[in-house]
Design a protein around this motif. Structure first.
Motif, PDB file in Angstrom:
ATOM      1  N   GLN A  74       0.823  -1.205   0.000  1.00  0.00           N
ATOM      2  CA  GLN A  74       0.000   0.000   0.000  1.00  0.00           C
ATOM      3  C   GLN A  74       0.861   1.260   0.000  1.00  0.00           C
ATOM      4  O   GLN A  74       0.558   2.219  -0.708  1.00  0.00           O
ATOM      5  CB  GLN A  74      -0.942  -0.009   1.197  1.00  0.00           C
ATOM      6  CG  GLN A  74      -2.022  -1.062   1.088  1.00  0.00           C
ATOM      7  CD  GLN A  74      -2.891  -1.150   2.319  1.00  0.00           C
ATOM      8  OE1 GLN A  74      -3.164  -0.147   2.968  1.00  0.00           O
ATOM      9  NE2 GLN A  74      -3.327  -2.350   2.654  1.00  0.00           N
ATOM     10  N   LEU A  75       1.945   1.250   0.761  1.00  0.00           N
ATOM     11  CA  LEU A  75       2.840   2.404   0.797  1.00  0.00           C
ATOM     12  C   LEU A  75       3.516   2.610  -0.561  1.00  0.00           C
ATOM     13  O   LEU A  75       3.585   3.733  -1.066  1.00  0.00           O
ATOM     14  CB  LEU A  75       3.891   2.236   1.897  1.00  0.00           C
ATOM     15  CG  LEU A  75       4.902   3.369   2.025  1.00  0.00           C
ATOM     16  CD1 LEU A  75       4.209   4.698   2.312  1.00  0.00           C
ATOM     17  CD2 LEU A  75       5.922   3.042   3.109  1.00  0.00           C
ATOM     18  N   ARG A  76       3.995   1.519  -1.169  1.00  0.00           N
ATOM     19  CA  ARG A  76       4.620   1.631  -2.495  1.00  0.00           C
ATOM     20  C   ARG A  76       3.611   2.126  -3.526  1.00  0.00           C
ATOM     21  O   ARG A  76       3.930   2.965  -4.379  1.00  0.00           O
ATOM     22  CB  ARG A  76       5.212   0.286  -2.923  1.00  0.00           C
ATOM     23  CG  ARG A  76       6.467  -0.091  -2.155  1.00  0.00           C
ATOM     24  CD  ARG A  76       7.154  -1.319  -2.724  1.00  0.00           C
ATOM     25  NE  ARG A  76       6.313  -2.505  -2.775  1.00  0.00           N
ATOM     26  CZ  ARG A  76       6.090  -3.320  -1.746  1.00  0.00           C
ATOM     27  NH1 ARG A  76       6.640  -3.070  -0.566  1.00  0.00           N
ATOM     28  NH2 ARG A  76       5.327  -4.387  -1.894  1.00  0.00           N
ATOM     29  N   LEU A  77       2.393   1.638  -3.432  1.00  0.00           N
ATOM     30  CA  LEU A  77       1.347   2.056  -4.365  1.00  0.00           C
ATOM     31  C   LEU A  77       1.009   3.534  -4.175  1.00  0.00           C
ATOM     32  O   LEU A  77       0.873   4.282  -5.147  1.00  0.00           O
ATOM     33  CB  LEU A  77       0.102   1.189  -4.175  1.00  0.00           C
ATOM     34  CG  LEU A  77      -1.007   1.362  -5.197  1.00  0.00           C
ATOM     35  CD1 LEU A  77      -0.512   1.020  -6.598  1.00  0.00           C
ATOM     36  CD2 LEU A  77      -2.183   0.470  -4.836  1.00  0.00           C
ATOM     37  N   LYS A  78       0.909   3.961  -2.940  1.00  0.00           N
ATOM     38  CA  LYS A  78       0.644   5.375  -2.654  1.00  0.00           C
ATOM     39  C   LYS A  78       1.730   6.256  -3.269  1.00  0.00           C
ATOM     40  O   LYS A  78       1.442   7.263  -3.917  1.00  0.00           O
ATOM     41  CB  LYS A  78       0.577   5.591  -1.145  1.00  0.00           C
ATOM     42  CG  LYS A  78       0.441   7.037  -0.743  1.00  0.00           C
ATOM     43  CD  LYS A  78       0.473   7.207   0.759  1.00  0.00           C
ATOM     44  CE  LYS A  78       0.450   8.682   1.118  1.00  0.00           C
ATOM     45  NZ  LYS A  78       0.425   8.910   2.548  1.00  0.00           N
ATOM     46  N   ARG A  79       2.972   5.866  -3.095  1.00  0.00           N
ATOM     47  CA  ARG A  79       4.087   6.647  -3.645  1.00  0.00           C
ATOM     48  C   ARG A  79       4.088   6.616  -5.171  1.00  0.00           C
ATOM     49  O   ARG A  79       4.366   7.627  -5.815  1.00  0.00           O
ATOM     50  CB  ARG A  79       5.407   6.127  -3.093  1.00  0.00           C
ATOM     51  CG  ARG A  79       5.588   6.466  -1.634  1.00  0.00           C
ATOM     52  CD  ARG A  79       6.861   5.889  -1.086  1.00  0.00           C
ATOM     53  NE  ARG A  79       7.084   6.333   0.281  1.00  0.00           N
ATOM     54  CZ  ARG A  79       7.921   5.748   1.110  1.00  0.00           C
ATOM     55  NH1 ARG A  79       8.634   4.699   0.728  1.00  0.00           N
ATOM     56  NH2 ARG A  79       8.067   6.208   2.332  1.00  0.00           N
ATOM     57  N   ALA A  80       3.781   5.465  -5.747  1.00  0.00           N
ATOM     58  CA  ALA A  80       3.736   5.356  -7.209  1.00  0.00           C
ATOM     59  C   ALA A  80       2.616   6.227  -7.784  1.00  0.00           C
ATOM     60  O   ALA A  80       2.795   6.874  -8.819  1.00  0.00           O
ATOM     61  CB  ALA A  80       3.562   3.903  -7.635  1.00  0.00           C
ATOM     62  N   ILE A  81       1.477   6.259  -7.116  1.00  0.00           N
ATOM     63  CA  ILE A  81       0.374   7.110  -7.580  1.00  0.00           C
ATOM     64  C   ILE A  81       0.779   8.577  -7.487  1.00  0.00           C
ATOM     65  O   ILE A  81       0.522   9.362  -8.405  1.00  0.00           O
ATOM     66  CB  ILE A  81      -0.916   6.834  -6.781  1.00  0.00           C
ATOM     67  CG1 ILE A  81      -1.442   5.435  -7.102  1.00  0.00           C
ATOM     68  CG2 ILE A  81      -1.979   7.889  -7.091  1.00  0.00           C
ATOM     69  CD1 ILE A  81      -2.565   4.961  -6.193  1.00  0.00           C
ATOM     70  N   GLY A  82       1.427   8.956  -6.407  1.00  0.00           N
ATOM     71  CA  GLY A  82       1.915  10.331  -6.280  1.00  0.00           C
ATOM     72  C   GLY A  82       2.889  10.687  -7.386  1.00  0.00           C
ATOM     73  O   GLY A  82       2.834  11.782  -7.962  1.00  0.00           O
ATOM     74  N   CYS A  83       3.767   9.760  -7.717  1.00  0.00           N
ATOM     75  CA  CYS A  83       4.731   9.959  -8.802  1.00  0.00           C
ATOM     76  C   CYS A  83       3.999  10.087 -10.142  1.00  0.00           C
ATOM     77  O   CYS A  83       4.314  10.955 -10.957  1.00  0.00           O
ATOM     78  CB  CYS A  83       5.707   8.786  -8.809  1.00  0.00           C
ATOM     79  SG  CYS A  83       7.103   8.975  -9.915  1.00  0.00           S
ATOM     80  N   TRP A  84       3.005   9.230 -10.364  1.00  0.00           N
ATOM     81  CA  TRP A  84       2.226   9.287 -11.607  1.00  0.00           C
ATOM     82  C   TRP A  84       1.521  10.636 -11.728  1.00  0.00           C
ATOM     83  O   TRP A  84       1.551  11.266 -12.785  1.00  0.00           O
ATOM     84  CB  TRP A  84       1.211   8.138 -11.650  1.00  0.00           C
ATOM     85  CG  TRP A  84       0.511   8.023 -12.968  1.00  0.00           C
ATOM     86  CD1 TRP A  84       0.888   7.250 -14.021  1.00  0.00           C
ATOM     87  CD2 TRP A  84      -0.675   8.717 -13.383  1.00  0.00           C
ATOM     88  NE1 TRP A  84       0.010   7.426 -15.067  1.00  0.00           N
ATOM     89  CE2 TRP A  84      -0.957   8.321 -14.700  1.00  0.00           C
ATOM     90  CE3 TRP A  84      -1.517   9.637 -12.766  1.00  0.00           C
ATOM     91  CZ2 TRP A  84      -2.050   8.803 -15.414  1.00  0.00           C
ATOM     92  CZ3 TRP A  84      -2.609  10.131 -13.479  1.00  0.00           C
ATOM     93  CH2 TRP A  84      -2.869   9.709 -14.783  1.00  0.00           C
ATOM     94  N   LEU A  85       0.908  11.079 -10.647  1.00  0.00           N
ATOM     95  CA  LEU A  85       0.207  12.368 -10.673  1.00  0.00           C
ATOM     96  C   LEU A  85       1.175  13.521 -10.944  1.00  0.00           C
ATOM     97  O   LEU A  85       0.838  14.460 -11.663  1.00  0.00           O
ATOM     98  CB  LEU A  85      -0.533  12.600  -9.357  1.00  0.00           C
ATOM     99  CG  LEU A  85      -1.784  11.744  -9.145  1.00  0.00           C
ATOM    100  CD1 LEU A  85      -2.274  11.864  -7.707  1.00  0.00           C
ATOM    101  CD2 LEU A  85      -2.878  12.124 -10.128  1.00  0.00           C
ATOM    102  N   ALA A  86       2.371  13.438 -10.384  1.00  0.00           N
ATOM    103  CA  ALA A  86       3.368  14.490 -10.605  1.00  0.00           C
ATOM    104  C   ALA A  86       3.820  14.544 -12.063  1.00  0.00           C
ATOM    105  O   ALA A  86       4.161  15.612 -12.573  1.00  0.00           O
ATOM    106  CB  ALA A  86       4.570  14.274  -9.688  1.00  0.00           C
ATOM    107  N   THR A  87       3.805  13.412 -12.740  1.00  0.00           N
ATOM    108  CA  THR A  87       4.233  13.374 -14.141  1.00  0.00           C
ATOM    109  C   THR A  87       3.064  13.497 -15.120  1.00  0.00           C
ATOM    110  O   THR A  87       3.283  13.515 -16.329  1.00  0.00           O
ATOM    111  CB  THR A  87       5.024  12.081 -14.445  1.00  0.00           C
ATOM    112  OG1 THR A  87       4.201  10.953 -14.171  1.00  0.00           O
ATOM    113  CG2 THR A  87       6.299  12.024 -13.622  1.00  0.00           C
ATOM    114  N   HIS A  88       1.861  13.574 -14.606  1.00  0.00           N
ATOM    115  CA  HIS A  88       0.661  13.737 -15.436  1.00  0.00           C
ATOM    116  C   HIS A  88      -0.190  14.876 -14.864  1.00  0.00           C
ATOM    117  O   HIS A  88      -1.299  14.647 -14.367  1.00  0.00           O
ATOM    118  CB  HIS A  88      -0.154  12.437 -15.469  1.00  0.00           C
ATOM    119  CG  HIS A  88       0.547  11.300 -16.133  1.00  0.00           C
ATOM    120  ND1 HIS A  88       1.492  10.535 -15.491  1.00  0.00           N
ATOM    121  CD2 HIS A  88       0.451  10.815 -17.391  1.00  0.00           C
ATOM    122  CE1 HIS A  88       1.938   9.607 -16.323  1.00  0.00           C
ATOM    123  NE2 HIS A  88       1.328   9.757 -17.484  1.00  0.00           N
TER     124      HIS A  88
END
Length: 126
Positions: A74-88
């Protein structure tokens, strides 16, 4: 291709077909960053849907993959979503929903289960 990768792709495609029939448009599939991978990111009417897909042949000890969605994942997914949002940044104003899709693989006749995840508190700056 490894057997587990093939199973995962089959499960993702099953989920994707179902969501497309419901009007969702694919934005990203198997998108990855240093924090991990997002299986599916879809968009519909100013809403983003992030789908974590778990595909299994049988219920087993991990309950169709549910137990694999632990705090670390869940923590890795949260960070990955944040990264995705930052790049989109185009999607910054969209509402965000996260769903865990538990997909039984053939020959199982069980139905696909959806579990909405409400408490990740995701920010693009994370």
């Amino acid at each position: 291709m490894m057997e587990s990768t093939r199973k995962g792709c089959w499960g993702e495609e099953r989920v994707l077909r179902l969501l497309r029939r419901r009007g969702w448009q694919l934005v990203s599939q198997r998108w990855s960053c240093r924090y991990g991978e997002l299986d599916l990111v879809l968009e519909k009417q100013q809403r983003l849907l992030v789908v974590e897909v778990k595909s299994r042949r049988s219920r087993g000890l991990d309950l169709w993959g549910l137990s694999a969605f632990n705090k670390g994942k869940q923590l890795r997914l949260k960070r990955a979503i944040g990264c995705w949002l930052a790049t989109h940044p185009y999607f910054a104003e969209h509402s965000l929903e996260l769903v865990l899709a538990l997909v039984p693989l053939p020959p199982s006749r069980n139905t696909l289960d959806w579990i909405r995840i409400d408490d990740l508190d995701i920010d693009a700056a994370d």
